[in-house]
Scaffold this motif. Structure first.
Motif, PDB file in Angstrom:
ATOM      1  N   UNK A 147      60.348  -6.663 -16.005  1.00 61.09           N
ATOM      2  CA  UNK A 147      61.006  -7.698 -15.218  1.00 61.09           C
ATOM      3  C   UNK A 147      60.379  -9.070 -15.278  1.00 61.09           C
ATOM      4  N   UNK A 148      59.337  -9.230 -16.075  1.00 58.95           N
ATOM      5  CA  UNK A 148      58.684 -10.532 -16.194  1.00 58.95           C
ATOM      6  C   UNK A 148      59.231 -11.303 -17.388  1.00 58.95           C
ATOM      7  N   UNK A 149      58.847 -12.561 -17.491  1.00 59.62           N
ATOM      8  CA  UNK A 149      59.167 -13.377 -18.648  1.00 59.62           C
ATOM      9  C   UNK A 149      57.879 -13.781 -19.335  1.00 59.62           C
ATOM     10  N   UNK A 150      57.964 -14.150 -20.612  1.00 57.49           N
ATOM     11  CA  UNK A 150      56.751 -14.530 -21.338  1.00 57.49           C
ATOM     12  C   UNK A 150      57.099 -15.413 -22.527  1.00 57.49           C
ATOM     13  N   UNK A 151      56.111 -16.156 -22.992  1.00 59.36           N
ATOM     14  CA  UNK A 151      56.238 -16.936 -24.230  1.00 59.36           C
ATOM     15  C   UNK A 151      54.892 -16.950 -24.933  1.00 59.36           C
ATOM     16  N   UNK A 152      54.917 -16.983 -26.254  1.00 64.32           N
ATOM     17  CA  UNK A 152      53.700 -16.894 -27.053  1.00 64.32           C
ATOM     18  C   UNK A 152      53.309 -18.270 -27.580  1.00 64.32           C
ATOM     19  N   UNK A 153      52.047 -18.642 -27.368  1.00 64.84           N
ATOM     20  CA  UNK A 153      51.546 -19.952 -27.767  1.00 64.84           C
ATOM     21  C   UNK A 153      50.332 -19.822 -28.684  1.00 64.84           C
TER      22      UNK A 153
END
Length: 206
Positions: A148-154
């Protein structure tokens, strides 16, 4: 359930659920202990060449997460031209709005040890180590989305490598590879566009 009874369609459903979510907040729908469990499971079960297990992970919550993006902000402010700083500053604030960051590292001592043990493949081990980290990043990213979480890769390495190692007292052999920012979903991802498969896949002998 036996692995042979699980359809590959389940895997594709999970893959489709993983999207890049930039609009994050600090509201976690699951406890931090569950996130740690996901990190541990992906660390244990991600494949690596020759079972080298060179992946290393640091998880930052709360003020420690904020500290990472303050470090990144100050590092970038010293090198980004003033006329381009506003966009960069907004991106840094966006990442800081998240609830946490997972930092992924390669242990160079392990990589060098594999190179020494298997000299015929010495030039390949750095690539294989990076591939293993990529697999773990995808597994954990997908797992966080399914919870249920959101994420982005940096990727702000190597600019922040030295300060990160100093701040969290990390071994010198740990080389930073990527930063996975996660948190509550403040907005959903937009429509995803795909390039034609005909340009990307070739099949012979079918």
């Amino acid at each position: 359930m036996s692995a042979t009874k699980i359809s590959a369609e389940l895997l594709f459903q999970m893959a489709k659920s993983r999207r890049t979510i930039y609009a994050l907040n600090k509201n976690l729908s699951i406890p931090t202990s569950r996130i740690q469990e996901l990190v541990n499971e992906t660390t244990l079960h991600t494949p690596s060449s020759f079972n080298s297990q060179s992946n290393r992970v640091v998880v930052l919550f709360g003020a420690e997460h904020d500290k990472l993006w303050d470090i990144t902000t100050s590092t970038l402010q010293a090198i980004v031209p003033d006329d381009k700083w506003k966009h960069t500053e907004e991106r840094m604030a966006m990442f800081k709005h998240g609830a946490g960051t997972v930092m992924f590292f390669e242990d160079q001592d392990v990589v060098k040890g594999m190179q020494a043990s298997f000299p015929s493949y010495a030039d390949r081990f750095p690539t294989w180590a990076a591939q293993s980290l990529g697999m773990q990043q995808l597994l954990l990213w997908t797992a966080l989305e399914l919870e249920g979480l959101g994420a982005n890769l940096q990727h702000y390495n190597p600019l922040v490598d030295e300060k990160v190692a100093e701040t969290w007292n990390l071994p010198k052999s740990w080389k930073l590879n990527a930063q996975l920012v996660f948190g509550g979903r403040a907005a959903e991802a937009g429509e995803k566009e795909f390039k034609p498969l005909e340009e990307r896949v070739k099949v012979f002998g079918a």
